[in-house]
Design a protein around this motif. Structure first.
Motif, short mmCIF file in Angstrom:
data_model
loop_
_atom_site.label_atom_id
_atom_site.label_comp_id
_atom_site.label_asym_id
_atom_site.label_seq_id
_atom_site.Cartn_x
_atom_site.Cartn_y
_atom_site.Cartn_z
N THR A 8 0.76 -1.19 -0.02
CA THR A 8 -0.07 -0.10 -0.09
C THR A 8 0.86 1.33 -0.26
OG1 THR A 8 -0.16 0.20 2.34
CG2 THR A 8 -1.94 -1.34 1.23
N SER A 41 -1.73 2.82 -5.29
CA SER A 41 -1.57 4.56 -4.87
C SER A 41 -3.07 4.98 -4.88
CB SER A 41 -0.74 5.06 -5.64
OG SER A 41 -1.15 5.24 -6.83
N ARG A 42 -3.22 5.91 -4.03
CA ARG A 42 -4.58 6.45 -4.04
C ARG A 42 -4.67 7.52 -5.36
NH1 ARG A 42 -4.36 10.58 1.05
NH2 ARG A 42 -2.20 11.28 0.95
N ASN A 43 -3.65 7.88 -5.89
CA ASN A 43 -3.60 8.66 -7.07
C ASN A 43 -3.03 7.79 -8.29
OD1 ASN A 43 -2.20 10.46 -8.73
ND2 ASN A 43 -3.13 11.98 -7.73
N ARG A 82 -5.26 0.98 -8.47
CA ARG A 82 -5.57 2.22 -7.63
C ARG A 82 -5.99 1.64 -6.27
NH1 ARG A 82 -9.62 5.46 -5.96
NH2 ARG A 82 -8.72 7.36 -5.32
N ASP A 96 -7.14 3.44 -2.34
CA ASP A 96 -7.28 4.49 -1.15
C ASP A 96 -7.49 3.50 -0.01
OD1 ASP A 96 -7.64 6.08 0.86
OD2 ASP A 96 -8.79 7.64 -0.72
N THR A 142 -8.18 4.24 2.96
CA THR A 142 -9.10 4.72 3.77
C THR A 142 -10.51 4.69 3.23
OG1 THR A 142 -8.91 7.19 3.03
CG2 THR A 142 -7.58 6.47 4.99
N ASN A 143 -10.87 4.07 2.15
CA ASN A 143 -12.05 4.21 1.36
C ASN A 143 -12.46 3.08 1.17
OD1 ASN A 143 -13.55 4.19 -1.05
ND2 ASN A 143 -13.49 6.39 -0.78
N SER A 167 -12.97 1.76 -2.62
CA SER A 167 -11.91 1.57 -3.25
C SER A 167 -11.14 0.02 -2.89
CB SER A 167 -10.67 2.73 -3.03
OG SER A 167 -9.63 2.37 -3.27
N THR A 216 -6.11 6.44 8.84
CA THR A 216 -5.17 5.96 7.89
C THR A 216 -4.30 5.10 8.57
OG1 THR A 216 -5.18 8.41 6.59
CG2 THR A 216 -3.30 6.70 6.15
#
Ligand SMILES: NC(=O)c1ccc[n+]([C@@H]2O[C@H](COP(=O)([O-])OP(=O)(O)OC[C@H]3O[C@@H](n4cnc5c(N)ncnc54)[C@H](OP(=O)(O)O)[C@@H]3O)[C@@H](O)[C@H]2O)c1
Length: 248
Positions: free
Chosen positions: A11, A36-38, A60, A62, A64-65, A68, A117
């Motif tokens: 991660t 990655s989140r981006n 992708r 994220d 925290t989501n 995702s 996070t």
């Protein structure tokens, strides 16, 4: 896609320690899923590793989501059908305002977002991926912590610095011990380690060590033999020339 290679998910691997760990794992022929989140940042990182001839994939993520993590897990299940290694590297260390270097004055919002996070996200992705490890009775989970979260050293030399970050990593340590207990008998080994102070965006340029040096212990813990360490806290190997356990 089927592959005989081990599959590793790292991660927050678009930069810093996560990128260095991904590179080292790929160099020993582990098939790394860079995340990655981006997406733009992640694909750029993947291109860099691919240009070195390393086998890496990208998705992708994220941490925290919820959505995702669900989408990522579904993709992983459909594409590879398994995961062997999870490195919980993504983390934040918010620069505290001067008054936030004390627990007496730190903003609760800073505490909450750091915990989100650094701790809850580790639990979220672990809950999602451990079932894929259980079906094959194999898994290695590496949680990135810090010596600043050792209760033993805090008791002797506490200095008020980044309390939200410290407390979140104490949470990571606790999660490591508790999950290890729950995973007894599953051949899923989970451990935490402190990579030391590294020159990354988080560590800054005054740090004495590189992310590549900090990545060494992650590779050791990601490739433990069956029956290896379970629910332990390790120091960075470079400092001691081998795997050394820290006191919680
Ligand atoms: N640097 C040190 O001296 C040091 C010392 C001890 C422990 N650590 C730990 O080592 C780990 C890596 O730190 P680093 O120094 O490489 O930090 P860094 O350079 O700031 O990188 C942090 C990584 O985490 C990612 N991230 C943050 N929130 C995320 C989210 N919600 N979803 C997915 N990815 C997310 C970042 O992505 P973006 O690029 O999108 O922000 C970035 O890729 C952290 O757990 C940190 O606490 C670092």
């Amino acid at each position: 896609m089927t592959t005989q290679k081990q599959i590793a998910v790292v991660t927050g691997s678009n930069r810093g320690l996560g990128y260095a760990i991904s590179r080292k794992l790929a160099q020993i022929s582990i098939h790394v899923i860079l995340t990655s989140r981006n997406q733009t940042d992640g694909l750029a990182a993947k291109e860099k590793l691919s240009s070195e001839g390393l086998a890496v994939d990208y998705h992708r993520l994220d941490v925290t989501n919820d959505v995702s993590v669900q989408q990522f897990t579904e993709w992983l299940r459909e594409t590879y059908g398994k995961v062997d290694i999870l490195v919980n590297n993504a983390g934040v260390n918010p620069t505290p305002k001067p008054e936030e270097s004390s627990l007496l004055t730190v903003q609760l919002e800073t505490m909450r977002s750091t915990w989100e996070t650094n701790v809850l996200a580790v639990l979220r992705i672990s809950q999602a991926l451990i079932p894929l490890m259980k079906v094959q009775n194999y898994g290695r989970i590496v949680n990135i912590s810090t010596e600043m979260a050792s209760l033993t050293s805090i008791k002797s030399d506490y200095y008020p610095l980044a309390p939200s970050y410290r407390l979140s990593k104490i949470g990571v340590n606790g999660l490591t011990v508790l999950l290890a207990k729950e995973l007894q008998g599953d051949n899923i080994l989970i451990n935490a380690y402190s990579p030391g102070w590294m020159k990354t965006d988080m560590g800054g340029e005054n740090a004495p060590f590189t992310a590549e040096e900090g990545a060494e212990t992650a590779v050791y813990l990601a490739t433990l033999a069956d029956g290896g360490a379970q629910g332990q806290f390790f120091a960075e190997m470079r400092k001691f020339g081998g795997p050394i356990q820290l006191q919680w």
